[in-house]
Design a protein around this motif. Sequence first.
Motif, PDB file in Angstrom:
ATOM      1  N   VAL A 127       0.834  -1.208   0.000  1.00 20.01           N
ATOM      2  CA  VAL A 127       0.000   0.000   0.000  1.00 20.01           C
ATOM      3  C   VAL A 127       0.865   1.253   0.000  1.00 20.01           C
ATOM      4  O   VAL A 127       0.514   2.258  -0.625  1.00 20.01           O
ATOM      5  N   ALA A 128       2.021   1.201   0.653  1.00 20.94           N
ATOM      6  CA  ALA A 128       2.933   2.351   0.667  1.00 20.94           C
ATOM      7  C   ALA A 128       3.556   2.553  -0.714  1.00 20.94           C
ATOM      8  O   ALA A 128       3.735   3.694  -1.168  1.00 20.94           O
ATOM      9  N   ILE A 129       3.888   1.452  -1.391  1.00 22.96           N
ATOM     10  CA  ILE A 129       4.466   1.556  -2.733  1.00 22.96           C
ATOM     11  C   ILE A 129       3.453   2.164  -3.699  1.00 22.96           C
ATOM     12  O   ILE A 129       3.796   3.004  -4.538  1.00 22.96           O
ATOM     13  N   GLU A 130       2.196   1.755  -3.569  1.00 24.32           N
ATOM     14  CA  GLU A 130       1.156   2.332  -4.428  1.00 24.32           C
ATOM     15  C   GLU A 130       1.017   3.833  -4.186  1.00 24.32           C
ATOM     16  O   GLU A 130       0.871   4.611  -5.126  1.00 24.32           O
ATOM     17  N   ARG A 131       1.092   4.230  -2.925  1.00 25.28           N
ATOM     18  CA  ARG A 131       0.995   5.655  -2.598  1.00 25.28           C
ATOM     19  C   ARG A 131       2.229   6.402  -3.107  1.00 25.28           C
ATOM     20  O   ARG A 131       2.132   7.540  -3.551  1.00 25.28           O
ATOM     21  N   PHE A 132       3.368   5.745  -3.041  1.00 29.56           N
ATOM     22  CA  PHE A 132       4.622   6.316  -3.542  1.00 29.56           C
ATOM     23  C   PHE A 132       4.488   6.700  -5.016  1.00 29.56           C
ATOM     24  O   PHE A 132       4.804   7.833  -5.411  1.00 29.56           O
ATOM     25  N   PHE A 133       4.009   5.786  -5.831  1.00 26.59           N
ATOM     26  CA  PHE A 133       3.894   6.070  -7.267  1.00 26.59           C
ATOM     27  C   PHE A 133       2.709   6.984  -7.580  1.00 26.59           C
ATOM     28  O   PHE A 133       2.769   7.763  -8.533  1.00 26.59           O
ATOM     29  N   ALA A 134       1.665   6.917  -6.774  1.00 26.00           N
ATOM     30  CA  ALA A 134       0.536   7.826  -6.975  1.00 26.00           C
ATOM     31  C   ALA A 134       0.961   9.276  -6.756  1.00 26.00           C
ATOM     32  O   ALA A 134       0.440  10.191  -7.401  1.00 26.00           O
ATOM     33  N   SER A 135       1.928   9.492  -5.863  1.00 27.60           N
ATOM     34  CA  SER A 135       2.404  10.854  -5.622  1.00 27.60           C
ATOM     35  C   SER A 135       3.061  11.450  -6.864  1.00 27.60           C
ATOM     36  O   SER A 135       3.055  12.663  -7.059  1.00 27.60           O
ATOM     37  N   GLY A 136       3.614  10.591  -7.723  1.00 30.77           N
ATOM     38  CA  GLY A 136       4.194  11.076  -8.971  1.00 30.77           C
ATOM     39  C   GLY A 136       3.134  11.618  -9.913  1.00 30.77           C
ATOM     40  O   GLY A 136       3.363  12.606 -10.617  1.00 30.77           O
TER      41      GLY A 136
END
Length: 338
Positions: A134-143
Amino acid sequence: MKKLVDRLMRTGNRQDVLESGVSREAVEWAYRLLLGREPETEAVIELQMEGNRDLGQLRNSFLASPEFNDRLPPAARIQLHGGEPPNVIESDGSPELLARLFEHIHRSWHQFGEEQPFWSVLTAPEYRDQPEEVAIERFFASGKAEIERFQKTLKRMNLSLEGRRTCLEYGCGLGRVTRHLAPHFERITGVDISAAHLAKARALAEAKGIEGIDWLHLRSIDQLNELPQVDVIYSLIVLQHNPPPVIERIIKTFARILRPGGIAYFQVPTYRVGYEFRLADYLNGKLKPGMEMHVYPQSRIFRIFAEAGAVPVSVVEDGCTGILRERSNTFIFQKAQA
């Protein structure tokens, strides 16, 4: 929060309370009071408890986060008044010295790519080591959010990405932003100093079926001479990690490779109270791997692009670094049509 207050009342010593570690309750209230929401997962709470040694560090971590900065009214941010003393910043150096500086940064970021690939891009506790899915998904969503802001900024300047075929992202890291830039261009070149970051970026993009990206490992400072001419240059939270002589070389490269009519969009800290960079002192120190934060003056940036026939379209203070008594700017330059 009540438990923290009770402890303070019992001991009468604020410092004892601040130095006694970070509780689950403290993390939950940090999310509620500073971000206005509940923590996403139990894992995020545990990461915050483990990644912050005391309440002071927890507070500073939240105050420096992009999410908190986005919620903060501009009037509440600490501003420089303009009468501060000048910074002493040396940015000239022989090719040999520049190569030495570059190799030091190269070594540091390759190590980050091996040991902390996500955290070295966004320094939040949830991205340390191997983040939860879930953190990785949020990481890329921030891009994606970054690209939306970029487009809104261009629209305000009566500009757009439409009709621009090629793009270069300098300091692409894990492709957090690159994968969201790619659909807007025929080809995009993701450049990074860390082979470890690039290998992960390529694998992660391929796993998602993302195409149109050329991943380029910058092995030496001389490779800047080989970068292709492009219509758009993008670089945020990257240049600040390089010593001023390297920043200067990179910015001169941006100005040179930008095609007529092209847009350069990049961020760099331009002033910090008490900052100085003396090349001899820096090189005589112990060059240990680490995440450095540097400054490069506005006036030199304007001069470099003016000499290349490009004009400033927008310069805004962005708060990207979270460092008090520092000015960080996001620039847009456009090169004159041929």
